[in-house]
Design a protein around this motif. Structure first.
Motif, PDB file in Angstrom:
ATOM      1  N   PHE A  53       3.833   0.881  10.334  1.00  0.00           N
ATOM      2  CA  PHE A  53       2.706   0.598  11.242  1.00  0.00           C
ATOM      3  C   PHE A  53       1.981   1.876  11.604  1.00  0.00           C
ATOM      4  O   PHE A  53       2.598   2.933  11.731  1.00  0.00           O
ATOM      5  CB  PHE A  53       3.215  -0.084  12.522  1.00  0.00           C
ATOM      6  CG  PHE A  53       3.673  -1.486  12.256  1.00  0.00           C
ATOM      7  CD1 PHE A  53       2.812  -2.553  12.410  1.00  0.00           C
ATOM      8  CD2 PHE A  53       4.948  -1.730  11.775  1.00  0.00           C
ATOM      9  CE1 PHE A  53       3.213  -3.834  12.099  1.00  0.00           C
ATOM     10  CE2 PHE A  53       5.360  -3.015  11.460  1.00  0.00           C
ATOM     11  CZ  PHE A  53       4.486  -4.068  11.624  1.00  0.00           C
ATOM     12  N   ASP A  54       0.678   1.774  11.786  1.00  0.00           N
ATOM     13  CA  ASP A  54      -0.103   2.863  12.367  1.00  0.00           C
ATOM     14  C   ASP A  54      -0.246   2.585  13.852  1.00  0.00           C
ATOM     15  O   ASP A  54      -0.613   1.449  14.242  1.00  0.00           O
ATOM     16  CB  ASP A  54      -1.516   2.881  11.759  1.00  0.00           C
ATOM     17  CG  ASP A  54      -1.556   3.668  10.469  1.00  0.00           C
ATOM     18  OD1 ASP A  54      -0.830   4.686  10.370  1.00  0.00           O
ATOM     19  OD2 ASP A  54      -2.289   3.247   9.550  1.00  0.00           O
TER      20      ASP A  54
ATOM     21  N   ARG B  74      -0.956  -1.397  13.987  1.00  0.00           N
ATOM     22  CA  ARG B  74      -1.625  -2.018  12.830  1.00  0.00           C
ATOM     23  C   ARG B  74      -0.724  -1.901  11.608  1.00  0.00           C
ATOM     24  O   ARG B  74      -0.172  -0.820  11.349  1.00  0.00           O
ATOM     25  CB  ARG B  74      -2.975  -1.333  12.578  1.00  0.00           C
ATOM     26  CG  ARG B  74      -3.954  -1.575  13.727  1.00  0.00           C
ATOM     27  CD  ARG B  74      -5.326  -0.960  13.479  1.00  0.00           C
ATOM     28  NE  ARG B  74      -6.256  -1.421  14.500  1.00  0.00           N
ATOM     29  CZ  ARG B  74      -7.011  -2.511  14.400  1.00  0.00           C
ATOM     30  NH1 ARG B  74      -6.967  -3.232  13.293  1.00  0.00           N
ATOM     31  NH2 ARG B  74      -7.809  -2.875  15.381  1.00  0.00           N
ATOM     32  N   LEU B  75      -0.622  -2.999  10.858  1.00  0.00           N
ATOM     33  CA  LEU B  75       0.256  -3.017   9.678  1.00  0.00           C
ATOM     34  C   LEU B  75      -0.274  -2.049   8.624  1.00  0.00           C
ATOM     35  O   LEU B  75      -1.440  -2.127   8.223  1.00  0.00           O
ATOM     36  CB  LEU B  75       0.336  -4.445   9.112  1.00  0.00           C
ATOM     37  CG  LEU B  75       1.304  -4.647   7.955  1.00  0.00           C
ATOM     38  CD1 LEU B  75       2.750  -4.386   8.390  1.00  0.00           C
ATOM     39  CD2 LEU B  75       1.186  -6.076   7.400  1.00  0.00           C
ATOM     40  N   LYS B  76       0.596  -1.112   8.212  1.00  0.00           N
ATOM     41  CA  LYS B  76       0.184  -0.087   7.249  1.00  0.00           C
ATOM     42  C   LYS B  76       0.755  -0.405   5.863  1.00  0.00           C
ATOM     43  O   LYS B  76       0.061  -0.325   4.858  1.00  0.00           O
ATOM     44  CB  LYS B  76       0.709   1.264   7.739  1.00  0.00           C
ATOM     45  CG  LYS B  76       0.262   2.455   6.965  1.00  0.00           C
ATOM     46  CD  LYS B  76       0.812   3.698   7.660  1.00  0.00           C
ATOM     47  CE  LYS B  76       0.398   4.970   6.987  1.00  0.00           C
ATOM     48  NZ  LYS B  76       1.082   6.113   7.648  1.00  0.00           N
ATOM     49  N   HIS B  77       2.059  -0.726   5.817  1.00  0.00           N
ATOM     50  CA  HIS B  77       2.721  -1.092   4.558  1.00  0.00           C
ATOM     51  C   HIS B  77       3.424  -2.411   4.784  1.00  0.00           C
ATOM     52  O   HIS B  77       3.892  -2.661   5.896  1.00  0.00           O
ATOM     53  CB  HIS B  77       3.867  -0.124   4.223  1.00  0.00           C
ATOM     54  CG  HIS B  77       3.514   1.296   4.234  1.00  0.00           C
ATOM     55  ND1 HIS B  77       2.702   1.844   3.291  1.00  0.00           N
ATOM     56  CD2 HIS B  77       3.887   2.320   5.053  1.00  0.00           C
ATOM     57  CE1 HIS B  77       2.584   3.134   3.535  1.00  0.00           C
ATOM     58  NE2 HIS B  77       3.276   3.443   4.608  1.00  0.00           N
TER      59      HIS B  77
ATOM     60  N   PRO C 207      -0.758 -14.359   5.880  1.00  0.00           N
ATOM     61  CA  PRO C 207      -0.013 -13.142   6.222  1.00  0.00           C
ATOM     62  C   PRO C 207      -0.906 -12.210   7.051  1.00  0.00           C
ATOM     63  O   PRO C 207      -2.135 -12.273   6.934  1.00  0.00           O
ATOM     64  CB  PRO C 207       0.294 -12.503   4.870  1.00  0.00           C
ATOM     65  CG  PRO C 207      -0.059 -13.489   3.829  1.00  0.00           C
ATOM     66  CD  PRO C 207      -0.970 -14.512   4.429  1.00  0.00           C
ATOM     67  N   VAL C 208      -0.291 -11.343   7.849  1.00  0.00           N
ATOM     68  CA  VAL C 208      -1.066 -10.311   8.547  1.00  0.00           C
ATOM     69  C   VAL C 208      -1.602  -9.368   7.467  1.00  0.00           C
ATOM     70  O   VAL C 208      -0.858  -8.939   6.579  1.00  0.00           O
ATOM     71  CB  VAL C 208      -0.167  -9.559   9.556  1.00  0.00           C
ATOM     72  CG1 VAL C 208      -0.909  -8.375  10.170  1.00  0.00           C
ATOM     73  CG2 VAL C 208       0.315 -10.515  10.640  1.00  0.00           C
ATOM     74  N   ALA C 209      -2.892  -9.068   7.538  1.00  0.00           N
ATOM     75  CA  ALA C 209      -3.500  -8.207   6.512  1.00  0.00           C
ATOM     76  C   ALA C 209      -3.165  -6.743   6.795  1.00  0.00           C
ATOM     77  O   ALA C 209      -2.934  -6.357   7.952  1.00  0.00           O
ATOM     78  CB  ALA C 209      -5.022  -8.395   6.525  1.00  0.00           C
ATOM     79  N   ILE C 210      -3.160  -5.946   5.743  1.00  0.00           N
ATOM     80  CA  ILE C 210      -2.980  -4.498   5.918  1.00  0.00           C
ATOM     81  C   ILE C 210      -4.151  -3.990   6.780  1.00  0.00           C
ATOM     82  O   ILE C 210      -5.310  -4.332   6.534  1.00  0.00           O
ATOM     83  CB  ILE C 210      -2.961  -3.769   4.547  1.00  0.00           C
ATOM     84  CG1 ILE C 210      -1.789  -4.268   3.689  1.00  0.00           C
ATOM     85  CG2 ILE C 210      -2.914  -2.255   4.727  1.00  0.00           C
ATOM     86  CD1 ILE C 210      -0.405  -3.930   4.219  1.00  0.00           C
ATOM     87  N   GLY C 211      -3.816  -3.217   7.812  1.00  0.00           N
ATOM     88  CA  GLY C 211      -4.845  -2.689   8.713  1.00  0.00           C
ATOM     89  C   GLY C 211      -5.071  -3.554   9.942  1.00  0.00           C
ATOM     90  O   GLY C 211      -5.734  -3.129  10.889  1.00  0.00           O
TER      91      GLY C 211
END
Ligand SMILES: NC(=O)c1ccc[n+]([C@@H]2O[C@H](COP(=O)([O-])OP(=O)(O)OC[C@H]3O[C@@H](n4cnc5c(N)ncnc54)[C@H](OP(=O)(O)O)[C@@H]3O)[C@@H](O)[C@H]2O)c1
Length: 338
Positions: A23-24, A9-12, A64-68
């Motif tokens: 990423f997380d 998951r995108l973190k920053h 864009p891919v959202a944070i999380g």
């Protein structure tokens, strides 16, 4: 026992090259399927330069891919459980899979996925490269956007990559004189010795602009552009009057560290036709894929895939598109048994 899904998951929003810490890695148990749902095991993930753009919060052709959110990515998976009459266990599907081990498709979204035959007849990674998006992009770029004719000079940038290597070879099939631009002597040797390009220019060598000039004594009729920035500027300066540009991509600016060229005067002075395009605008690609597969069978089109293992390394593998440490199509294998 429930299945544990690994999800990245995108973190920053990364700056420059992507880091693992952007990423997380989440391990989450999968819920039981509801009616109409199918569970798909991800086999292969397509590594695409556009993935890096999706990580940025800038205007683009998709949100864009959202944070999380799980990182969006194309790929191929196999149905492992089905509660839909539209899918059977074992079916192969191609479409958005995400950076994860498993995902769920609801049958109402079935049309978003291409069904592959049980035995596609070629290695699955090639369906993401020469016989998939990359090949089709190259095909339409040179047959529809900026058709190249026999005897003309074609210059392709990022020429040893997935789209570029196919574009250059299509140029040869069309009877053009083909010049590839790539980073390093090894890639340039590959273009000429293995793919049959007429010449290759190593843009990492100090005298590369002179080498480009020497390789294009009669100017450039068609530019299949994948990079932008200084490379595109140098190629445009070599173009003939009324030359054509298939503007496929501008990878030198995707990580946000290079400014695209703002010098458009050459386009006016040389009356160039510059056409940007997105392969997704072509809805019926069967004929293109059929033609590409035919050329491969006839030995006119060579293909190359770099397959790397390991979902958890996806962020670092993506960077290989930006440091150039791969040839042909870059694919991540998620299922070691695929
Ligand atoms: N319009 C569309 O629908 C569409 C569809 C697919 C792809 N594309 C575009 O096509 C291009 C190629 O994509 P691909 O999937 O085939 O990737 P690829 O060419 O396999 O990989 C990218 C290559 O670009 C080169 N590169 C990266 N950064 C660079 C820089 N700053 N300057 C010069 N070269 C650089 C590297 O090769 P070197 O080692 O030679 O530097 C790298 O191998 C991208 O611009 C992509 O966005 C467009």
């Amino acid at each position: 026992m429930s299945i544990i899904n690994r999800e990245l998951r995108l973190k920053h929003r990364p700056e420059g090259m992507v880091r693992r810490e952007d990423f997380d890695l989440v391990r989450a148990p999968l819920s039981e399927l509801n009616d109409g749902e199918v569970l798909v095991r991800v086999l292969y993930i397509s590594m695409d330069p556009t993935n890096r753009v999706w990580m940025r919060d800038i205007p683009q052709y998709m949100p864009p891919v959202a944070i999380g959110e799980v990182m969006r990515a194309g790929g191929i998976g196999r149905v492992v459980q089905s509660r839909s009459s539209q899918f059977a266990e074992g079916d192969l599907v191609q479409g958005f899979v995400g950076w994860q081990d498993y995902f769920v498709i609801h049958e109402s979204a079935a049309n978003a996925y291409l069904r592959l035959p049980a035995d596609p007849g070629i290695p699955l990674p090639r369906l993401l490269g020469a016989c998939g998006t990359s090949g089709v992009t190259a095909y339409y770029g040179l047959t529809d956007i900026a058709p190249v004719e026999a005897g003309e000079t074609l210059v392709v940038s990022a020429a040893a990559g997935s789209v570029g290597s196919i574009a250059g070879q299509i140029g040869k099939i069309m009877g053009a004189r083909v010049i590839g631009i790539a980073g390093g002597a090894d890639k340039c040797g590959y273009l000429v010795d293995e793919l049959g390009f007429d010449a290759a220019v190593d843009y990492k060598a100090p005298e590369w602009k002179k080498a480009l000039k020497d390789a294009t004594p009669n100017g450039v009729h068609v530019n299949f552009e994948n990079v932008g920035g200084d490379i595109m500027k140098a190629v445009l300066s070599r173009m003939v009057l009324h030359g054509r540009v298939a503007l496929c991509g501008l990878i030198s600016g995707y990580a946000g560290d290079t400014k695209p060229s703002d010098d458009f005067s050459v386009i006016v002075v040389k009356r160039l036709a510059v056409r940007g395009f997105l392969v997704f605008d072509y809805k019926k690609t069967k004929q293109a894929v059929h033609t590409l597969r035919g050329w491969i069978r006839e030995g006119k089109l060579k293909t190359e895939e770099t397959v790397v293992d390991g979902l958890e390394d996806a962020p670092l593998v993506l960077n290989r598109l930006f440091d150039g440490s791969h040839k042909g199509k870059l694919v991540l294998r998620v299922d070691p048994h695929a």
